[in-house]
Motif scaffolding. Structure first.
Motif, mmCIF file in Angstrom:
data_model
loop_
_atom_site.group_PDB
_atom_site.id
_atom_site.type_symbol
_atom_site.label_atom_id
_atom_site.label_comp_id
_atom_site.label_asym_id
_atom_site.label_seq_id
_atom_site.Cartn_x
_atom_site.Cartn_y
_atom_site.Cartn_z
ATOM 1 N N GLU A 130 -17.731 3.663 6.070
ATOM 2 C CA GLU A 130 -16.456 4.351 6.278
ATOM 3 C C GLU A 130 -15.705 3.866 7.507
ATOM 4 N N GLU A 131 -16.301 2.970 8.282
ATOM 5 C CA GLU A 131 -15.597 2.420 9.439
ATOM 6 C C GLU A 131 -14.343 1.690 8.969
ATOM 7 N N ILE A 132 -13.225 1.951 9.636
ATOM 8 C CA ILE A 132 -11.960 1.377 9.198
ATOM 9 C C ILE A 132 -11.669 0.031 9.837
ATOM 10 N N GLU A 133 -12.452 -0.356 10.831
ATOM 11 C CA GLU A 133 -12.225 -1.649 11.458
ATOM 12 C C GLU A 133 -12.572 -2.768 10.483
ATOM 13 N N LEU A 134 -11.723 -3.776 10.449
ATOM 14 C CA LEU A 134 -11.903 -4.870 9.499
ATOM 15 C C LEU A 134 -13.230 -5.583 9.727
ATOM 16 N N SER A 135 -13.653 -5.694 10.987
ATOM 17 C CA SER A 135 -14.896 -6.399 11.289
ATOM 18 C C SER A 135 -16.111 -5.680 10.738
ATOM 19 N N ASN A 136 -15.992 -4.369 10.491
ATOM 20 C CA ASN A 136 -17.108 -3.601 9.948
ATOM 21 C C ASN A 136 -17.107 -3.570 8.431
ATOM 22 N N ARG A 137 -16.025 -3.990 7.822
ATOM 23 C CA ARG A 137 -15.949 -3.964 6.359
ATOM 24 C C ARG A 137 -16.064 -5.353 5.747
ATOM 25 N N LEU A 138 -15.725 -6.380 6.480
ATOM 26 C CA LEU A 138 -15.780 -7.747 5.972
ATOM 27 C C LEU A 138 -16.474 -8.617 7.008
ATOM 28 N N TYR A 139 -17.713 -9.023 6.708
ATOM 29 C CA TYR A 139 -18.423 -9.864 7.665
ATOM 30 C C TYR A 139 -19.567 -10.580 6.955
ATOM 31 N N ARG A 140 -20.057 -11.617 7.619
ATOM 32 C CA ARG A 140 -21.200 -12.384 7.110
ATOM 33 C C ARG A 140 -22.340 -12.254 8.103
ATOM 34 N N GLU A 141 -23.532 -11.969 7.575
ATOM 35 C CA GLU A 141 -24.688 -11.761 8.432
ATOM 36 C C GLU A 141 -25.933 -12.272 7.729
ATOM 37 N N THR A 183 -16.427 -4.447 1.833
ATOM 38 C CA THR A 183 -16.295 -3.027 1.493
ATOM 39 C C THR A 183 -14.874 -2.724 1.035
ATOM 40 N N ALA A 184 -14.763 -2.059 -0.097
ATOM 41 C CA ALA A 184 -13.478 -1.593 -0.624
ATOM 42 C C ALA A 184 -13.530 -0.081 -0.783
ATOM 43 N N VAL A 185 -12.368 0.546 -0.711
ATOM 44 C CA VAL A 185 -12.260 1.992 -0.928
ATOM 45 C C VAL A 185 -11.696 2.190 -2.328
ATOM 46 N N LEU A 186 -12.520 2.714 -3.231
ATOM 47 C CA LEU A 186 -12.152 2.807 -4.640
ATOM 48 C C LEU A 186 -12.108 4.259 -5.096
ATOM 49 N N ALA A 218 -6.893 1.375 -2.700
ATOM 50 C CA ALA A 218 -7.872 0.498 -3.343
ATOM 51 C C ALA A 218 -7.344 -0.928 -3.448
ATOM 52 N N LEU A 219 -6.090 -1.083 -3.847
ATOM 53 C CA LEU A 219 -5.510 -2.420 -3.967
ATOM 54 C C LEU A 219 -5.466 -3.127 -2.615
ATOM 55 N N LEU A 220 -5.153 -2.385 -1.567
ATOM 56 C CA LEU A 220 -5.110 -2.985 -0.237
ATOM 57 C C LEU A 220 -6.481 -3.507 0.171
ATOM 58 N N THR A 221 -7.529 -2.702 -0.028
ATOM 59 C CA THR A 221 -8.864 -3.142 0.363
ATOM 60 C C THR A 221 -9.387 -4.248 -0.558
ATOM 61 N N ILE A 222 -9.035 -4.208 -1.844
ATOM 62 C CA ILE A 222 -9.429 -5.293 -2.754
ATOM 63 C C ILE A 222 -8.774 -6.601 -2.335
ATOM 64 N N GLU A 223 -7.513 -6.527 -1.950
ATOM 65 C CA GLU A 223 -6.813 -7.736 -1.505
ATOM 66 C C GLU A 223 -7.486 -8.328 -0.268
ATOM 67 N N ARG A 224 -7.938 -7.482 0.640
ATOM 68 C CA ARG A 224 -8.647 -7.970 1.825
ATOM 69 C C ARG A 224 -9.972 -8.625 1.443
ATOM 70 N N ILE A 225 -10.682 -8.026 0.485
ATOM 71 C CA ILE A 225 -11.939 -8.610 0.032
ATOM 72 C C ILE A 225 -11.708 -9.989 -0.576
ATOM 73 N N LEU A 226 -10.710 -10.093 -1.433
ATOM 74 C CA LEU A 226 -10.430 -11.374 -2.079
ATOM 75 C C LEU A 226 -9.993 -12.428 -1.061
ATOM 76 N N ALA A 227 -9.236 -12.011 -0.041
ATOM 77 C CA ALA A 227 -8.840 -12.949 1.006
ATOM 78 C C ALA A 227 -10.058 -13.436 1.783
ATOM 79 N N PHE A 228 -10.980 -12.516 2.094
ATOM 80 C CA PHE A 228 -12.211 -12.901 2.793
ATOM 81 C C PHE A 228 -13.055 -13.824 1.922
ATOM 82 N N TYR A 229 -13.152 -13.484 0.647
ATOM 83 C CA TYR A 229 -13.942 -14.305 -0.264
ATOM 84 C C TYR A 229 -13.334 -15.699 -0.416
ATOM 85 N N THR A 230 -12.006 -15.768 -0.463
ATOM 86 C CA THR A 230 -11.336 -17.062 -0.569
ATOM 87 C C THR A 230 -11.592 -17.923 0.661
#
Length: 320
Positions: free
Chosen positions: A54-65, A72-75, A192-204
């Motif tokens: 539930e953290e809203i910071e981008l670094s906590n939702r999209l990262y590689r470890e 993470t997306a909010v659906l 949901a669309l906003l968070t999905i778009e961020r996921i796809l950008a990170f994946y790209t």
């Protein structure tokens, strides 16, 4: 609770519970218990808890470890109690498997396993499985927006009908509540669309590291375009919601004005007779009409004439 799936031929099938969980291609966890989290940790996949998701910071939702991509997306979906809610869903992607962690039930997670082979790239690997699941999720958001659009069509059609001017306040209130519910639904889809778009950008941004980058890249680009088109559609529906709300409130105001106008006309019609009755009820000593036999009929005639004259005047002014 968790569901595990493996690939058999070109289809996604439930993983045999007697076999090692590490052989599953997709592990879907719902409100994972401590034991399940420990089991996934043994597979080299540490799971985030709900607070971290539930953290809203981008670094906590999209990262590689440690070679794992956490996205993470909010659906929108249903909670265990059957309520509609938007909650985070984390996708953990590795070269061996896809792991999803969620605490509610978005519909795509229920429908995708039975038709994973019909997605653009199929389900032959974790990346293809991830792309197909995102395709299903985006299609679900489109379905929700279409459903909201149909509800708005029915609501606005009812508001703009001629008979609505005489509609009850309960009907207008129900229309206003319906529009409000659809506005809340569209807000969830927009998030949901906003968070999905961020996921796809990170994946790209990390797609060059994928074994099938050339096959994945055009599919992800097409999904990005779909998300952007749905965002435009959501904005359009948002403007329709504003129009429906303004129209409904306007109809309610007109109805209240009509009620106030009717009461004002009734008061105006009875004002002159009340004045006449008040004059003859003052009980002064010298009032010649009180001693005449025609005094009472004269007072009634004056009150009737005053009422008729007031009504004719209001009609002449087109106030009735």
């Amino acid at each position: 609770m968790h569901y595990a799936y493996a690939v058999q031929g070109n289809r996604l099938v439930p993983h045999d519970p007697d076999r090692d969980l590490g052989e599953a291609l997709w592990i879907d966890l719902i409100q994972p218990s401590d034991a399940e989290m420990d089991r996934l940790r043994d597979l080299g996949v540490p799971l985030p808890d709900l607070a971290e998701m539930e953290e809203i910071e981008l670094s906590n939702r999209l990262y590689r470890e440690n070679g794992l991509d956490y996205m993470t997306a909010v659906l929108p979906g249903e909670t265990a109690g059957g309520d509609r809610s938007s909650m985070p869903v984390t996708f953990i992607l590795s070269v061996d498997r896809l792991v999803t962690v969620r605490h509610h039930s978005p519909r795509p997670f229920l429908t995708f396993p039975t038709r994973a082979e019909r997605s653009t790239l199929g389900c032959g690997g974790p990346d293809r499985l991830f792309a197909g699941l995102m395709e299903e999720i985006i299609a679900r958001q489109a379905d929700i927006l279409e459903g909201s659009g149909r509800v708005l069509d029915q609501t606005t059609a009812g508001i703009f009908e001629r008979s609505t001017a005489a509609a009850s306040s309960d009907r207008l209130q129900a229309a206003l509540q319906g529009v409000g519910r659809e506005a809340e639904t569209m807000a969830r889809v927009r998030l949901a669309l906003l968070t999905i778009e961020r996921i796809l950008a990170f994946y790209t941004a990390t797609i060059d590291d994928r074994p099938e980058a050339d096959r994945l890249r055009p599919v992800i680009r097409a999904q990005m375009r779909d998300v952007q088109a749905l965002e435009v559609h959501a904005d359009f529906l948002g403007s329709r919601v504003s129009l429906a709300v303004d129209t409904t409130l306007g109809m309610i105001n007109l109805q209240q004005n009509n009620t106030a106008r009717i009461l004002s006309v009734i008061a105006a019609l009875f004002l002159p007779p009340t004045l006449i009755a008040s004059i003859y009820g003052m009980n002064f000593t010298t009032m010649p009409e009180l001693d005449k036999p025609w005094g009472y009929p004269l007072a009634l005639a004056m009150m009737g004439a005053a009422t008729l004259g007031t009504w004719l005047f209001l009609r002449w002014k087109h106030w009735l």
